[in-house]
Design a protein around this motif. Structure first.
Motif, PDB file in Angstrom:
ATOM      1  N   ASN A 166       5.803 -10.735  -2.742  1.00 37.86           N
ATOM      2  CA  ASN A 166       5.868  -9.494  -2.304  1.00 37.86           C
ATOM      3  C   ASN A 166       7.328  -8.941  -1.777  1.00 37.86           C
ATOM      4  O   ASN A 166       7.872  -7.995  -1.904  1.00 37.86           O
ATOM      5  N   ALA A 172       0.501  -6.692  -3.942  1.00 41.83           N
ATOM      6  CA  ALA A 172      -0.488  -7.070  -3.337  1.00 41.83           C
ATOM      7  C   ALA A 172      -1.313  -8.230  -3.931  1.00 41.83           C
ATOM      8  O   ALA A 172      -1.925  -8.901  -3.294  1.00 41.83           O
ATOM      9  N   GLY A 208       3.789  -2.193  -6.103  1.00 46.01           N
ATOM     10  CA  GLY A 208       2.949  -2.464  -5.016  1.00 46.01           C
ATOM     11  C   GLY A 208       1.650  -3.154  -5.392  1.00 46.01           C
ATOM     12  O   GLY A 208       1.199  -4.080  -4.653  1.00 46.01           O
ATOM     13  N   ARG A 263       0.934  -1.203   0.062  1.00 45.67           N
ATOM     14  CA  ARG A 263       0.087   0.050  -0.090  1.00 45.67           C
ATOM     15  C   ARG A 263       0.861   1.215  -0.127  1.00 45.67           C
ATOM     16  O   ARG A 263       0.548   2.233  -0.730  1.00 45.67           O
ATOM     17  N   ASN A 264       1.859   1.145   0.920  1.00 45.95           N
ATOM     18  CA  ASN A 264       2.770   2.482   0.835  1.00 45.95           C
ATOM     19  C   ASN A 264       3.415   2.500  -0.538  1.00 45.95           C
ATOM     20  O   ASN A 264       3.458   3.606  -0.868  1.00 45.95           O
ATOM     21  N   SER A 265       3.768   1.456  -1.285  1.00 46.34           N
ATOM     22  CA  SER A 265       4.411   1.488  -2.543  1.00 46.34           C
ATOM     23  C   SER A 265       3.563   2.323  -3.546  1.00 46.34           C
ATOM     24  O   SER A 265       3.721   3.165  -4.239  1.00 46.34           O
ATOM     25  N   ILE A 266       2.195   1.871  -3.443  1.00 50.14           N
ATOM     26  CA  ILE A 266       1.098   2.177  -4.255  1.00 50.14           C
ATOM     27  C   ILE A 266       1.028   4.002  -3.939  1.00 50.14           C
ATOM     28  O   ILE A 266       0.861   4.842  -4.880  1.00 50.14           O
ATOM     29  N   LEU A 267       0.868   4.264  -2.539  1.00 49.64           N
ATOM     30  CA  LEU A 267       0.805   5.677  -2.239  1.00 49.64           C
ATOM     31  C   LEU A 267       1.911   6.397  -2.711  1.00 49.64           C
ATOM     32  O   LEU A 267       1.607   7.623  -3.244  1.00 49.64           O
TER      33      LEU A 267
END
Length: 123
Positions: A57, A51, A47, A3-7
């Motif tokens: 991962n 996921a 990300g 999630r941090n990677s996507i954000l």
């Protein structure tokens, strides 16, 4: 970390778009869009893969950390280089922001890797 990677990827794409618009949204200013957006796109991809495939991962997040390291070094070095010459503030702010975003993400990655290693040793 997926999630941090996507954000952080989304933040970098938005940084690229904002830098491009602030530079006049012309073809001559396309590197202001392409460079931060490319780093962001790779982080988003990492990300999403992390996921979707939890078994991959660990490996994908290491790739994301490598991308963040390259973005940190490249962004901050270019910002410093811009300060040493005749300053072009939009470039310095955009490149420095890319470097700082990548640095924050890299620190989060390292903390996550350390926590995962400690958790594996405790089991």
């Amino acid at each position: 970390m997926a999630r941090n990677s996507i954000l952080f990827g989304i933040l970098m794409v938005l940084l690229g778009v904002a830098g491009w618009v602030a530079a006049g949204a012309t073809a001559a200013a396309k590197t202001a869009l392409i460079i931060p957006s490319a780093f962001g796109g790779v982080l988003i991809l990492c990300g999403l893969i992390g996921a979707k495939f939890p078994g991959a991962n660990k490996h994908v997040m290491h790739v994301a950390a490598l991308v963040a390291l390259l973005g940190t070094v490249g962004g901050l070095m270019m910002a410093i280089k811009g300060l040493l010459g005749e300053p072009h503030w939009l470039k310095i702010i955009t490149q420095g922001s890319l470097g700082v975003l990548c640095l924050v993400f890299l620190v989060l990655c390292v903390r996550s890797f350390i926590q995962a290693r400690v958790a594996r040793k405790q089991v």
